[in-house]
Design a protein around this motif. Sequence first.
Motif, mmCIF file in Angstrom:
data_model
loop_
_atom_site.group_PDB
_atom_site.id
_atom_site.type_symbol
_atom_site.label_atom_id
_atom_site.label_comp_id
_atom_site.label_asym_id
_atom_site.label_seq_id
_atom_site.Cartn_x
_atom_site.Cartn_y
_atom_site.Cartn_z
ATOM 1 N N ALA A 73 0.840 -1.208 0.000
ATOM 2 C CA ALA A 73 0.000 0.000 0.000
ATOM 3 C C ALA A 73 0.870 1.251 0.000
ATOM 4 O O ALA A 73 0.564 2.228 -0.692
ATOM 5 C CB ALA A 73 -0.930 -0.003 1.218
ATOM 6 N N ALA A 74 1.962 1.194 0.744
ATOM 7 C CA ALA A 74 2.851 2.351 0.815
ATOM 8 C C ALA A 74 3.458 2.661 -0.545
ATOM 9 O O ALA A 74 3.444 3.816 -1.006
ATOM 10 C CB ALA A 74 3.949 2.109 1.852
ATOM 11 N N VAL A 75 4.012 1.635 -1.204
ATOM 12 C CA VAL A 75 4.668 1.897 -2.487
ATOM 13 C C VAL A 75 3.643 2.237 -3.562
ATOM 14 O O VAL A 75 3.918 3.023 -4.464
ATOM 15 C CB VAL A 75 5.561 0.714 -2.916
ATOM 16 N N THR A 76 2.443 1.640 -3.478
ATOM 17 C CA THR A 76 1.390 1.977 -4.436
ATOM 18 C C THR A 76 0.961 3.432 -4.268
ATOM 19 O O THR A 76 0.789 4.156 -5.252
ATOM 20 C CB THR A 76 0.176 1.056 -4.242
ATOM 21 N N ALA A 77 0.781 3.833 -3.018
ATOM 22 C CA ALA A 77 0.382 5.215 -2.750
ATOM 23 C C ALA A 77 1.438 6.191 -3.256
ATOM 24 O O ALA A 77 1.117 7.244 -3.820
ATOM 25 C CB ALA A 77 0.143 5.414 -1.249
ATOM 26 N N ALA A 78 2.707 5.828 -3.069
ATOM 27 C CA ALA A 78 3.787 6.715 -3.486
ATOM 28 C C ALA A 78 3.905 6.786 -5.002
ATOM 29 O O ALA A 78 4.142 7.854 -5.563
ATOM 30 C CB ALA A 78 5.112 6.248 -2.871
ATOM 31 N N THR A 79 3.736 5.638 -5.654
ATOM 32 C CA THR A 79 3.984 5.582 -7.097
ATOM 33 C C THR A 79 2.752 5.974 -7.899
ATOM 34 O O THR A 79 2.826 6.827 -8.777
ATOM 35 C CB THR A 79 4.424 4.161 -7.484
ATOM 36 N N ASP A 80 1.624 5.322 -7.620
ATOM 37 C CA ASP A 80 0.423 5.558 -8.424
ATOM 38 C C ASP A 80 -0.310 6.833 -8.042
ATOM 39 O O ASP A 80 -0.900 7.491 -8.883
ATOM 40 C CB ASP A 80 -0.544 4.379 -8.272
ATOM 41 N N LEU A 81 -0.302 7.140 -6.772
ATOM 42 C CA LEU A 81 -1.087 8.270 -6.299
ATOM 43 C C LEU A 81 -0.226 9.481 -5.962
ATOM 44 O O LEU A 81 -0.741 10.540 -5.626
ATOM 45 C CB LEU A 81 -1.903 7.857 -5.058
ATOM 46 N N GLY A 82 1.103 9.295 -6.044
ATOM 47 C CA GLY A 82 1.986 10.426 -5.789
ATOM 48 C C GLY A 82 1.961 10.933 -4.373
ATOM 49 O O GLY A 82 2.240 12.111 -4.108
ATOM 50 N N LEU A 83 1.641 10.050 -3.428
ATOM 51 C CA LEU A 83 1.542 10.471 -2.038
ATOM 52 C C LEU A 83 2.870 10.306 -1.310
ATOM 53 O O LEU A 83 3.647 9.410 -1.597
ATOM 54 C CB LEU A 83 0.461 9.653 -1.311
#
Lengths: 140, 260
Positions: free
Chosen positions: B47-57
């Motif tokens: 979830a962390a890497v997805t949020a960082a990569t896909d959502l730019g969070l």
Amino acid sequence: MGSSLLSVAEQLLKDLQRTYSETNQIPDDLLIALRFVFGQCALQALDLVDQRSVTCVSSPSGRKAFQVLGGSGHLYMCFTSCHYCPCPAFSFSVLRRNESLMCKHLLAACLSQAMGLCQQEQVSDQQMTHILSGQTEAST
Amino acid sequence: MADILGVVFRRFASGTVTSDVIFPPDAEANTLVLGDVNISRSVLFLAAVTAATDLGLKVLFFTQTPFQSLPSNTFFFMHVHLQNVKLVYVKTLEELVEDIASLHELASPPSLIIVDGLDHYLHRSRVRPLQDDLSPVAHVAALLHDTAAFLSQILQNRADGQGLCRVMVSFQSECEGSRDSEALAPELLLCVLDRYLQVSGGGICQSCVLRWYSSGTWCCWQEVLWSSGSFHTKNGITNLPWLVVHKFNTFGLTFRIKNT
């Protein structure tokens, strides 16, 4: 404690804020409502408000917290946004037994905020961090 | 379904890795993940890497123990945006609380705060919690809520009215072998977490509780509500369509649509 009672309490505080801003006093019907909704701690909380025991602490970052000086001299850091107080009464009556909505310290913070009777204090961001983490406690 | 986890599940559906992910408009804010510590940890990291990569969070990931290895799924991300994921290793509850309390000092606030294994922090407090004292768990949960609300205001002011700081917490509700006679019952702790993670604030803060149950190597995530000391299915849906397969020989997770 039902969510409906919480909604009633929130509306009551809003009514109090509006009425107090217009008249600078709390009418009897609102006092009765406070006693009904919050129980015995309502009068204790109003005593704390009268004693100006609630301080709104803020820092340059914009972060705010409420510190309430209890009768024993302990300083309690309360969150009014989500209803939290570190005192034993809150832990037991609210969290453990679900018998009350708030303790007197938290209610005093909410009332003071609604009535504009908080003392104001500015601290540094680092001091605010200590306050929020519960490391700062002072007595009079 | 918690928005970020839904993106994770869709991205890593078995046999495919899709980059076509859609951020749902009715995004839920907070997530409480219950279940096996290793699976929860892996899902939180994805979830962390997805949020960082896909959502730019920007993500802050609090955990007690360093990662010895990463889920193989994350190799897809290794070249992209992992600098937006900051792993913070804190050992004790007191250190965790102090770090969360200091987030308002950051020049660039996070949009996602993840706390892995909150139950282990509660059992490793330097000040042993007294029996029936729920203050420690209430403090950290309330601090997370209040901090997220404050950071959301900061993000909204910077992003033309948009921006939300979310909280994800994993908690193993049954701590076999780690409980002693003085430890608080998990149900009490969950009630307190439910109180603060479900507090509404302007209609944008809702929580999602995911609980997993397993049969052999298959685990199923179930979206539930925690109310009155027990789990209830949400909106009458008894099972989510996703299955999590934990491959015991390789540190990898695969998500597959149930019955396909």
